[in-house]
Design an enzyme around this catalytic site. Structure first.
Site, mmCIF file in Angstrom:
data_model
loop_
_atom_site.group_PDB
_atom_site.id
_atom_site.type_symbol
_atom_site.label_atom_id
_atom_site.label_comp_id
_atom_site.label_asym_id
_atom_site.label_seq_id
_atom_site.Cartn_x
_atom_site.Cartn_y
_atom_site.Cartn_z
ATOM 1 C CE LYS A 52 -3.844 -2.443 2.077
ATOM 2 N NZ LYS A 52 -4.576 -2.848 3.279
ATOM 3 C CD GLN A 96 -3.434 -4.248 6.518
ATOM 4 O OE1 GLN A 96 -3.331 -3.332 5.721
ATOM 5 N NE2 GLN A 96 -4.107 -5.350 6.219
ATOM 6 C CG ASP A 119 -9.441 -0.131 4.778
ATOM 7 O OD1 ASP A 119 -9.256 -0.427 3.582
ATOM 8 O OD2 ASP A 119 -8.700 -0.509 5.700
#
Ligand code: NDP
Length: 279
Positions: A52, A96, A119
């Site tokens: 990422k 994460q 997200d």
């Protein structure tokens, strides 16, 4: 059978995202910024985070990394998220998953300001998705899946889409998006009876089960579009939820693993971040 090239589609999106991020920097005098928080030492998470951050560099997006060991406590993570919510250089925040045992992931994710929820996991954004409001950020993997289906040229409208899996991060949001795109949607899970009978009626089959080669050729309708979300790592490598070798002879379109859904998930994370910065 045609392979749906997630790498190529993701690269096309990233080129567009980069152009928008460069224009943003020119206009605002700062880069679009994504904060990435990782806690614990999950090896798969380390790979995802590295990919990422690398993708941010490719797209002219500044990344700010915060790494903690598995002893970190929930309140420290929530304090950091609150500070990032107020940081004008940060447009998106990514936590994460999974977080270390003992930390309530929902509480940490809920601390993210919905407008910085890169997200798309925040309850406000999940709620907007289910209400059909298009103003919130959309979960990355499901958003990428829809783009991959659209890249085939197959019209989703009126098709029977079967989603195997009902998780909050893949199954449920992808079902909502397919519905928004006028598919007739069936969601299957571990308690579903006669799974094969249902999947065999799917024009579009999305497998998000987390079980290596779970979907076999006898479960797939000839001519279907098959999207394999699975990422199952073992000693032999990385495998999807679909038995690619047998299913490829039945499906019209199929995503490979790796090189299908995975690259799109990252591209959609950056898209959510740029969308948030430009909102
Ligand atoms: P979860 O474990 O959260 O959910 C799995 C789902 O599969 C559950 O809803 C479960 O049902 C269902 N299931 C399990 N066994 C069966 C069965 N025998 N028959 C039918 N349904 C079953 O997984 P995620 O949704 O988080 O992830 C799914 C896969 O996708 C994983 O391999 C993951 O690594 C991968 N993934 C890949 C991403 C990418 O970018 N490519 C991003 C996110 C995930 P029940 O609810 O009843 O337990």
């Amino acid at each position: 059978m045609r392979i749906i090239d997630g790498k190529k589609t993701a690269a096309d999106f990233k080129a567009e995202i980069r152009a928008r991020a460069v224009a943003f920097e020119k206009a605002r005098g700062r880069k679009v910024g994504l904060a990435v928080i990782k806690a614990g030492d999950d090896p798969a998470s380390a790979i995802y985070v590295r990919n990422k951050i690398k993708a941010c560099e490719e797209c002219n997006i500044a990344s700010f990394s915060y790494y903690f060991d598995d002893k970190v406590d929930e309140s420290a993570l929530i304090e950091l998220v609150s500070a990032l919510n107020d940081d004008k250089n940060v447009d998106g925040i990514l936590v994460q998953l999974p977080l270390p045992r003992g930390i309530d992931e929902r509480r940490v994710l809920s601390a993210i300001a919905p407008e910085k929820d890169a997200d798309g996991f925040h309850a406000v954004n999940a709620g907007k998705l289910f209400l059909g409001e298009r103003t919130g950020s959309v979960a990355c993997t499901p958003r990428g899946i829809i783009e991959l289906i659209k890249s085939t040229g197959v019209d989703i409208c009126g098709k029977h889409a079967v989603v195997v899996g009902r998780s909050n991060i893949v199954g449920k949001p992808v079902a909502a998006l397919l519905l928004q795109n006028d598919a007739t949607v069936t969601v299957c899970h571990s308690k579903t009876r006669n799974l094969g009978e249902i999947t065999r009626t799917a024009d579009i089959l999305v497998a998000a089960v987390g079980k290596k080669k779970f979907i076999t050729a006898d479960m797939v309708k000839r001519g279907a579009v098959v999207i394999d979300v699975g990422m199952n790592r073992d000693d032999e490598g990385l495998f999807g939820d679909v038995d690619f070798e047998s299913v490829k002879d039945v499906a019209e379109y199929i995503t490979p693993v790796p090189g299908g859904v995975g690259p799109m998930t990252i591209a959609m994370l950056l898209l959510n971040t740029v969308d948030g910065a430009c909102a």
